[in-house]
Write a protein that holds these residues in place. Structure first.
Motif, short mmCIF file in Angstrom:
data_model
loop_
_atom_site.label_atom_id
_atom_site.label_comp_id
_atom_site.label_asym_id
_atom_site.label_seq_id
_atom_site.Cartn_x
_atom_site.Cartn_y
_atom_site.Cartn_z
N ILE A 23 0.84 -1.20 0.00
CA ILE A 23 0.00 0.00 0.00
C ILE A 23 0.87 1.25 0.00
N LYS A 24 1.94 1.25 0.82
CA LYS A 24 2.84 2.40 0.86
C LYS A 24 3.48 2.65 -0.50
N HIS A 25 3.89 1.57 -1.15
CA HIS A 25 4.51 1.70 -2.47
C HIS A 25 3.51 2.25 -3.49
N GLU A 26 2.27 1.77 -3.44
CA GLU A 26 1.23 2.27 -4.36
C GLU A 26 0.94 3.75 -4.09
N VAL A 27 0.87 4.15 -2.85
CA VAL A 27 0.61 5.55 -2.51
C VAL A 27 1.74 6.43 -3.02
N GLN A 28 2.98 5.99 -2.88
CA GLN A 28 4.11 6.77 -3.37
C GLN A 28 4.04 6.93 -4.89
N GLU A 29 3.69 5.87 -5.60
CA GLU A 29 3.57 5.98 -7.06
C GLU A 29 2.47 6.96 -7.45
#
Length: 123
Positions: A23-29
């Protein structure tokens, strides 16, 4: 029993950690994409301001007046730009001339006029 519950809690904690990482990676993208879109919007707004400034500069009345004088005066007209009254279409007065009427693409008879060639106006 203690071993099963410990394994279950370890498995749940691992799943939660992996989920949080994804989720953190998706939010950063998505934040990166949002920032890129904001930069594009600002660039487009600046381009619009430049184009508006150019449009205002090119539409100055003194410049337009100069261009009108430059391109409309001292130009001789060619024979296709000149006409006479004889070259203008004339209304059909005789019903026998209906075959001379222009027909549209769908076969509808357009306003009845006599076709006139360019040669008729030459002198």
């Amino acid at each position: 029993m203690m071993r099963r519950s410990m394994t279950l809690w370890l498995l749940l904690a691992t799943c939660a950690g992996i989920s949080l990482f994804l989720i953190k990676h998706e939010v950063q993208e998505r934040e990166d994409r949002l920032n890129a879109l904001h930069r594009e919007i600002l660039a487009d707004q600046e381009a619009i301001q430049v184009l508006n400034a150019e449009w205002s500069y090119l539409n100055r009345p003194d410049r337009l007046e100069h261009l009108i004088r430059e391109f409309s005066e001292n130009r001789t007209a060619n024979r296709l730009q000149l006409t006479s009254v004889d070259m203008l279409p004339q209304l059909l007065s005789d019903p026998d001339d209906l075959h001379l009427a222009n027909r549209g693409d769908n076969g509808i008879v357009l306003p009845m006029v006599r076709p006139v060639s360019i040669k008729a106006g030459e002198q």
